[in-house]
Design an enzyme around this catalytic site. Structure first.
Site, short mmCIF file in Angstrom:
data_model
loop_
_atom_site.label_atom_id
_atom_site.label_comp_id
_atom_site.label_asym_id
_atom_site.label_seq_id
_atom_site.Cartn_x
_atom_site.Cartn_y
_atom_site.Cartn_z
N HIS A 85 -12.63 -2.58 2.81
CA HIS A 85 -11.20 -2.66 3.08
C HIS A 85 -10.85 -2.33 4.54
CE1 HIS A 85 -6.93 -1.95 1.27
NE2 HIS A 85 -6.86 -2.25 2.55
N TYR B 70 -8.94 23.68 23.17
CA TYR B 70 -8.61 22.60 24.10
C TYR B 70 -7.10 22.41 24.17
CZ TYR B 70 -9.01 17.87 26.10
OH TYR B 70 -8.91 16.77 26.89
N HIS C 36 -2.62 2.94 8.42
CA HIS C 36 -3.71 2.23 7.75
C HIS C 36 -3.92 0.89 8.44
CE1 HIS C 36 -6.03 -0.02 4.89
NE2 HIS C 36 -5.02 -0.82 4.59
N TYR D 217 -19.89 13.42 19.36
CA TYR D 217 -19.03 14.59 19.07
C TYR D 217 -17.61 14.20 18.71
CZ TYR D 217 -16.65 14.50 23.62
OH TYR D 217 -15.87 14.15 24.68
N HIS E 149 -7.04 -2.53 9.25
CA HIS E 149 -8.32 -3.19 9.00
C HIS E 149 -9.02 -3.44 10.33
CE1 HIS E 149 -6.33 -5.11 5.15
NE2 HIS E 149 -6.31 -3.79 5.15
N GLU F 145 0.81 -1.22 0.00
CA GLU F 145 0.00 0.00 0.00
C GLU F 145 0.85 1.27 0.00
OE1 GLU F 145 -2.87 -0.16 -0.80
OE2 GLU F 145 -4.11 -1.55 0.34
ZN ZN Z 1 -5.21 -2.67 3.75
#
Ligand code: ZN
Length: 216
Positions: A159, A212, A96, A117, A98, A77
């Site tokens: 994905h 904040y 990234h 929120y 899953h 990726e």
């Molecule tokens: Zn992936």
């Protein structure tokens, strides 16, 4: 030659990868983590479980994906990571994974609306859903960059999820919160669906977020 900054980022990428596994955001070798380095990026290698990851296994790529010979193969990726750095000068780290509930929603074709929120951690009133494209392709990289738009997080249809942030620690924290929000939203869907916060309420949340912490 590896400078101090590169070594620090390599170590942090290993730590974040292992934290994702420890916190249940990821299983096996499916997730990937990167950090911007100069004109290129450092990214986790393909097919190495986080437990066995070491700083020297992290792959250095130029912006076109070129790597010095003799290294491990980068994550399949890597284009998705490189594409976000190219589109977004404010992002220095990409995570990234899953994670289960984010992936459940992504497989059902659902974005996460402003039902809580804390959806605002993604930078907008909704955590959007990028359309499905084959993993590892330039088409997926483009779809994700478009869906992320000015925000920090999106789901990826069929994905998982992806987060970009200014630091690796922030990217990990946002990915963890996206998974929590996905889990709670999924739960509300089982009991008739959530009440949605309106635009004015979400604007107030963003105003609070800006004030904040330090120096707000
Ligand atoms: Zn992936």
């Amino acid at each position: 030659m590896t400078d101090d900054n590169e070594l620090r980022l390599r170590r942090e990428i290993v730590e974040v990868s292992q934290a994702m596994a420890a916190r249940g955001l990821n299983r096996g070798t499916s997730g990937n983590v990167s950090a911007r380095l100069g004109d290129g990026l450092l990214v986790t290698p393909s097919g190495v479980v986080p437990d066995q990851l070491t700083p020297d296994a992290i792959v250095l790529l130029d912006a076109q994906g070129g790597a010095p010979p003799g290294l491990l193969k980068p994550s399949s990726e890597w284009r998705m990571h490189a594409g976000l750095y190219a589109h977004r000068p404010d992002l220095n780290a990409v995570v990234h994974c899953h994670s289960r509930h984010a992936t459940i929603l992504a497989c059902a074709g659902r974005a996460i609306p402003a039902f809580h929120y804390m959806v605002a951690v993604g930078g907008r009133s909704v955590i959007p859903l990028a359309p499905y494209r084959t993993f590892g392709t330039a088409e997926l990289a483009a779809a994700v960059a478009k869906a992320l738009d000015g925000g920090f997080a999106c789901l990826m249809a069929n994905h998982g999820q992806i987060v970009g942030a200014s630091t690796l620690a922030k990217a990990l924290a946002i990915a963890e919160e996206v998974e929590e929000q996905a889990a709670v939203y999924w739960g509300t869907l089982a009991i008739g669906g959530p009440n949605i916060l309106d635009d004015a309420e979400m604007a107030a949340v963003f105003a609070q977020f800006r004030g904040y912490g330090q120096g707000g």
